[in-house]
Design a protein around this motif. Structure first.
Motif, PDB file in Angstrom:
ATOM      1  N   THR A 152     -20.140 -65.510   8.305  1.00  0.00           N
ATOM      2  CA  THR A 152     -20.965 -66.348   9.179  1.00  0.00           C
ATOM      3  C   THR A 152     -20.209 -66.823  10.412  1.00  0.00           C
ATOM      4  OG1 THR A 152     -20.388 -68.419   8.042  1.00  0.00           O
ATOM      5  CG2 THR A 152     -22.259 -67.157   7.166  1.00  0.00           C
ATOM      6  N   LEU A 153     -18.914 -66.582  10.487  1.00  0.00           N
ATOM      7  CA  LEU A 153     -18.111 -67.101  11.587  1.00  0.00           C
ATOM      8  C   LEU A 153     -18.159 -66.255  12.858  1.00  0.00           C
ATOM      9  CD1 LEU A 153     -14.941 -68.312   9.645  1.00  0.00           C
ATOM     10  CD2 LEU A 153     -16.877 -69.679  10.459  1.00  0.00           C
ATOM     11  N   PRO A 154     -18.184 -64.924  12.792  1.00  0.00           N
ATOM     12  CA  PRO A 154     -18.187 -64.130  14.028  1.00  0.00           C
ATOM     13  C   PRO A 154     -19.364 -64.463  14.940  1.00  0.00           C
ATOM     14  CG  PRO A 154     -17.657 -62.732  12.149  1.00  0.00           C
ATOM     15  CD  PRO A 154     -18.096 -64.058  11.588  1.00  0.00           C
ATOM     16  N   GLY A 155     -19.099 -64.336  16.244  1.00  0.00           N
ATOM     17  CA  GLY A 155     -20.122 -64.607  17.238  1.00  0.00           C
ATOM     18  C   GLY A 155     -19.804 -65.807  18.097  1.00  0.00           C
ATOM     19  N   ASP A 156     -19.160 -66.821  17.527  1.00  0.00           N
ATOM     20  CA  ASP A 156     -18.720 -68.009  18.251  1.00  0.00           C
ATOM     21  C   ASP A 156     -17.243 -68.249  17.961  1.00  0.00           C
ATOM     22  OD1 ASP A 156     -21.229 -68.862  19.420  1.00  0.00           O
ATOM     23  OD2 ASP A 156     -21.847 -69.447  17.405  1.00  0.00           O
ATOM     24  N   TRP A 157     -16.655 -69.103  18.776  1.00  0.00           N
ATOM     25  CA  TRP A 157     -15.317 -69.614  18.493  1.00  0.00           C
ATOM     26  C   TRP A 157     -15.462 -70.930  17.732  1.00  0.00           C
ATOM     27  CZ3 TRP A 157     -10.305 -67.913  20.475  1.00  0.00           C
ATOM     28  CH2 TRP A 157     -10.364 -66.677  21.108  1.00  0.00           C
ATOM     29  N   HIS A 158     -14.468 -71.257  16.906  1.00  0.00           N
ATOM     30  CA  HIS A 158     -14.547 -72.436  16.053  1.00  0.00           C
ATOM     31  C   HIS A 158     -13.220 -73.194  16.098  1.00  0.00           C
ATOM     32  CE1 HIS A 158     -18.175 -70.696  14.125  1.00  0.00           C
ATOM     33  NE2 HIS A 158     -17.532 -69.547  14.300  1.00  0.00           N
ATOM     34  N   LEU A 159     -13.311 -74.521  16.233  1.00  0.00           N
ATOM     35  CA  LEU A 159     -12.134 -75.383  16.160  1.00  0.00           C
ATOM     36  C   LEU A 159     -12.286 -76.264  14.927  1.00  0.00           C
ATOM     37  CD1 LEU A 159      -9.487 -76.135  17.593  1.00  0.00           C
ATOM     38  CD2 LEU A 159     -10.759 -77.963  18.764  1.00  0.00           C
ATOM     39  N   ILE A 160     -11.343 -76.141  14.001  1.00  0.00           N
ATOM     40  CA  ILE A 160     -11.458 -76.787  12.700  1.00  0.00           C
ATOM     41  C   ILE A 160     -10.380 -77.853  12.539  1.00  0.00           C
ATOM     42  CG2 ILE A 160     -11.482 -76.415  10.206  1.00  0.00           C
ATOM     43  CD1 ILE A 160     -12.155 -73.454  10.827  1.00  0.00           C
ATOM     44  N   SER A 161     -10.816 -79.073  12.239  1.00  0.00           N
ATOM     45  CA  SER A 161      -9.900 -80.139  11.843  1.00  0.00           C
ATOM     46  C   SER A 161     -10.091 -80.388  10.347  1.00  0.00           C
ATOM     47  CB  SER A 161     -10.189 -81.421  12.630  1.00  0.00           C
ATOM     48  OG  SER A 161     -11.507 -81.874  12.364  1.00  0.00           O
ATOM     49  N   TYR A 162      -9.209 -81.203   9.773  1.00  0.00           N
ATOM     50  CA  TYR A 162      -9.362 -81.492   8.345  1.00  0.00           C
ATOM     51  C   TYR A 162      -8.838 -82.875   8.031  1.00  0.00           C
ATOM     52  CZ  TYR A 162      -4.378 -80.146   7.882  1.00  0.00           C
ATOM     53  OH  TYR A 162      -3.015 -80.055   8.010  1.00  0.00           O
ATOM     54  N   GLY A 163      -9.343 -83.421   6.935  1.00  0.00           N
ATOM     55  CA  GLY A 163      -8.965 -84.772   6.518  1.00  0.00           C
ATOM     56  C   GLY A 163      -9.950 -85.268   5.484  1.00  0.00           C
ATOM     57  N   PHE A 164     -10.305 -86.570   5.549  1.00  0.00           N
ATOM     58  CA  PHE A 164     -11.261 -87.133   4.591  1.00  0.00           C
ATOM     59  C   PHE A 164     -11.916 -88.353   5.227  1.00  0.00           C
ATOM     60  CE2 PHE A 164      -7.253 -89.145   4.058  1.00  0.00           C
ATOM     61  CZ  PHE A 164      -7.418 -90.400   3.492  1.00  0.00           C
TER      62      PHE A 164
END
Length: 221
Positions: free
Chosen positions: A65-77
């Protein structure tokens, strides 16, 4: 008197290796150097293993599902008292600055929780819109999916609970940039202040993101 005999010259293996390497260097096409960013390039960009994540607004997330756009991912809670909300504010400021640009605005912002036991989809839906309406919250529905996703990106986190039921969460601070082929293209690192505090500068994020996109666009990555 016996005639002189020529002794054939046999190059040592090291010399042969050097000669072959030099020849390949001469005939090989030049590889363009990567521009500097505050973080690390992954060249070639790394594919992601199989995983399945839930998101609070939309269908499940998989590598397909990821291809097609760029994605910036952060993480935490979501119960994080300082680092996580600060990072989300800085990412939102970066995204608003990016939206004023004339190009490379096909970027999606995501927040992956390392504490899925407390961070339900409803909790993510209540939490993330406070920072930016485009944030998508991701959570792993199983330990296997969490391990696959976190190992692929290099997410460092631990969740422990003491005898009194108090939950302690520790995690790193990096952002992951996925290209439009669904591959991990770069890992962006925070700035360290003179007092030792880590945070992301929105202007620096914008500069590094545009640097990666322009290089990728020019070299058809």
């Amino acid at each position: 008197m016996q005639g002189a005999r020529l002794i054939p010259f046999i190059a040592p293996p090291v010399i042969l290796i050097l000669l072959v390497g030099f020849a390949l260097w001469v005939i090989a096409p030049a590889v363009p150097s990567l521009p500097a960013i505050q973080g690390a390039w992954l060249m070639p960009a790394q594919p992601l293993p199989a995983f399945r994540l839930e998101q609070h607004k939309g269908p499940v997330v998989t590598p397909n599902t990821l291809p097609g756009d760029w994605h910036l991912i952060s993480y935490g809670f979501t119960h994080c008292p300082d680092i996580c909300p600060t990072t989300l504010v800085e990412m939102a400021q970066f995204k608003r600055a990016l939206d004023q640009q004339s190009q490379f605005t096909d970027l999606r912002l995501h927040f992956y929780t390392v504490d899925p036991g407390r961070d339900s989809l409803a909790q993510l839906a209540d939490y993330l819109p406070w920072f930016h309406e485009q944030f998508s919250g991701w959570r792993a529905a199983s330990g296997q999916d969490a391990e696959a996703f976190e190992s692929a990106l290099g997410i460092h986190a631990s969740v422990t609970q003491d005898e009194q039921g108090s939950v302690q969460v520790t995690h790193g601070l990096t952002l992951f940039l996925i290209n439009n082929d669904g591959r991990l293209q770069a890992v962006l690192e925070p700035t360290r202040t003179l007092t030792g505090r880590l945070h992301f500068e929105p202007d620096r994020l914008l500069q590094d993101y545009l640097t990666v996109r322009r290089w990728a666009n020019n070299h058809q990555l």
